[in-house]
Scaffold this active site. Structure first.
Site, PDB file in Angstrom:
ATOM      1  N   LYS A  80       0.815  -1.230   0.000  1.00 38.74           N
ATOM      2  CA  LYS A  80       0.000   0.000   0.000  1.00 38.74           C
ATOM      3  C   LYS A  80       0.844   1.273   0.000  1.00 38.74           C
ATOM      4  O   LYS A  80       0.570   2.197  -0.757  1.00 38.74           O
ATOM      5  CB  LYS A  80      -0.921   0.039   1.231  1.00 38.74           C
ATOM      6  CG  LYS A  80      -2.117  -0.867   1.140  1.00 38.74           C
ATOM      7  CD  LYS A  80      -3.112  -0.564   2.256  1.00 38.74           C
ATOM      8  CE  LYS A  80      -2.623  -0.952   3.640  1.00 38.74           C
ATOM      9  NZ  LYS A  80      -2.397  -2.399   3.821  1.00 38.74           N
ATOM     10  N   ARG A  93     -10.576   1.376   7.163  1.00 39.59           N
ATOM     11  CA  ARG A  93     -10.378  -0.054   7.409  1.00 39.59           C
ATOM     12  C   ARG A  93     -11.672  -0.736   7.813  1.00 39.59           C
ATOM     13  O   ARG A  93     -11.765  -1.957   7.800  1.00 39.59           O
ATOM     14  CB  ARG A  93      -9.371  -0.264   8.546  1.00 39.59           C
ATOM     15  CG  ARG A  93      -7.947  -0.209   8.100  1.00 39.59           C
ATOM     16  CD  ARG A  93      -7.034  -0.847   9.125  1.00 39.59           C
ATOM     17  NE  ARG A  93      -7.260  -2.291   9.239  1.00 39.59           N
ATOM     18  CZ  ARG A  93      -6.454  -3.112   9.864  1.00 39.59           C
ATOM     19  NH1 ARG A  93      -5.389  -2.668  10.467  1.00 39.59           N
ATOM     20  NH2 ARG A  93      -6.721  -4.401   9.925  1.00 39.59           N
ATOM     21  N   ARG A  97      -2.977 -11.370  10.772  1.00 34.60           N
ATOM     22  CA  ARG A  97      -3.220  -9.969  10.397  1.00 34.60           C
ATOM     23  C   ARG A  97      -3.981  -9.900   9.071  1.00 34.60           C
ATOM     24  O   ARG A  97      -4.863  -9.067   8.877  1.00 34.60           O
ATOM     25  CB  ARG A  97      -1.884  -9.212  10.251  1.00 34.60           C
ATOM     26  CG  ARG A  97      -1.198  -8.887  11.571  1.00 34.60           C
ATOM     27  CD  ARG A  97       0.257  -8.469  11.360  1.00 34.60           C
ATOM     28  NE  ARG A  97       0.387  -7.256  10.572  1.00 34.60           N
ATOM     29  CZ  ARG A  97       1.461  -6.956   9.819  1.00 34.60           C
ATOM     30  NH1 ARG A  97       2.480  -7.790   9.737  1.00 34.60           N
ATOM     31  NH2 ARG A  97       1.502  -5.826   9.154  1.00 34.60           N
TER      32      ARG A  97
END
Ligand SMILES: [Zn+2]
Length: 219
Positions: free
Chosen positions: A16, A91, A169
């Site tokens: 990202k 998110r 994660r």
């Protein structure tokens, strides 16, 4: 005035940061990374920063209202008047709803990357606890395996980059962010991009696809 408001979405290991900084540079707008905003606020030692630190130090996600406040105040600054490229935000669906209300995006880019590639990228990262130099077992290996070229110290891997932790994660990211992806897809704002290759080679391609897509929406 034509604005460019973009967010780069994608799980850990998608690259990202690299994509966001290339896109921001091309359009001449700030690259706003929530990770960086949170770290800055902690360093400043503000009231908000101290609240953020209590979550981060316990390895917990910072609550939506805190992140929204932080991002909202960053996006209200003058340098974001022409637009921004977000990295690490939104998110969760709550964050996406907040953003859409105050600073609606033109495009949300979803970097798709397989779990296998993410694990390979992140678990191969090593750093020197003495001088801070970083390495990668495949792309930037030290001359002598496991030893720092600069100072001869033994290299270590961040716990966050252990394969099992990366996998956790990665799954947590999708659990929280899939509703965000659906939200932008329904609005016709989602742009999916295959990020399984080398991010430095692929970033210019994303920039040109994005430039084309934004030109289309503005006419
Ligand atoms: Zn070193």
């Amino acid at each position: 005035m034509q604005t460019i408001r973009v967010s780069i979405l994608g799980p850990p290991g998608a690259g990202k940061g690299t994509y966001a900084s290339e896109v921001a540079r091309f359009f001449g707008v700030p690259h706003v990374s929530t990770g960086e905003l949170l770290r800055q606020e902690i360093r400043k030692g503000s009231e908000l920063g101290r609240r953020v630190a209590t979550y981060v130090s316990r390895g917990l996600l910072v609550p939506d209202d805190v992140v929204n406040e932080l991002v909202g105040s960053r996006l209200s600054q003058g340098d974001c008047a022409k637009g921004f490229v977000l990295d690490g935000y939104p998110r969760t669906l709550q964050q996406a709803l907040f953003l859409e209300k105050h600073y609606p995006l033109d495009k949300a880019v979803l970097l798709s990357v397989s779990l296998k590639v993410a694990v390979e990228r992140l678990s191969g990262r090593l750093y020197c606890p003495n001088c801070g130099e970083t390495y990668h077992v495949s792309w930037k290996p030290p001359r002598k395996p496991g030893v720092c070229d600069n100072c001869g110290s033994r290299l270590v891997r961040r716990r966050d980059d252990d394969p099992e932790v990366v996998e956790a994660r990665f799954r947590e990211y999708w659990r929280l962010t899939l509703p965000v992806v659906d939200f932008y897809r329904e609005k016709g704002k989602l742009l999916e991009f295959d990020a399984n290759g080398d991010s430095r080679e692929l970033a210019p391609r994303l920039v040109s696809i994005l430039a084309g897509a934004l030109a289309k929406t503005s006419t």
